[in-house]
Design a protein around this motif. Structure first.
Motif: not given
Length: 185
Positions: A50, A53-54, A57, A74
């Protein structure tokens, strides 16, 4: 310093600001993933994924004030995807083991220690359908408002309320089947 301030610093090139966000949110995100997945190793992996990915993005987040909701979104998506993959690989033996009733000696909540009680609560959460479990975890454990949960799940608020109602009702039924005294919970 707020999450939004840290995000603005990150976007300005101060990448260490993301470390502060991780430090602030890792415990809550891990507990969310643990209650969702029911497995501590999977929860650690999902939490880490998570944040990865954060990090990748974060430039796309339109409203830095909504970071917590976005981060939970997410994590919920990763947990949901992971659960779908895991369900494809579960053996019949593992299913039967997970559905066994707890030993009657463990069923008086007043006599349980916190570890036993936490284990039974997590096991009971795993009996819920995924759409109910995620709402129960976000509302009862993470303390999100119905509006925030609806945003995380991209669902109408009334659907979220309904899933919470049915999830809590199902948990009560599970506790009753296991002969667990709800007053001690």
């Amino acid at each position: 310093m707020s999450d939004a301030d840290l995000i603005l610093r990150f976007r300005a090139g101060q990448h260490q600001a993301f470390n502060a966000l991780v430090w602030r949110w890792q415990g809550r995100l891990y507990r969310f993933a643990l209650r969702y997945s029911g497995d501590s190793e999977e929860a650690r992996d999902l939490c880490q994924q998570s944040f990865i990915r954060a990090y990748g993005q974060l430039h796309r987040l339109r409203d830095p004030e909504r970071f917590s909701t976005w981060l939970y979104q997410i994590a919920a998506n990763l947990c949901r995807d992971h659960l779908r993959q895991r369900v494809q690989h579960v053996s019949l033996d593992a299913y039967e083991e997970a559905s066994d009733r707890p030993h009657p000696a463990l069923c008086r909540a007043a006599d349980m220690d916190k570890v036993e009680l936490r284990g039974l609560l997590n096991r009971a959460l795993q009996t819920l359908p995924e759409e109910q479990r995620v709402v129960v975890v976000l509302k009862e454990y993470e303390g999100l408002k119905f509006r925030e949960i609806a945003e995380v799940l991209d669902a109408p608020i009334n659907t979220v309320k309904s899933r919470l109602y049915y999830g809590l009702k199902a948990l009560r039924k599970t506790f009753n089947q296991w002969d667990i005294d709800e007053d001690g919970l």
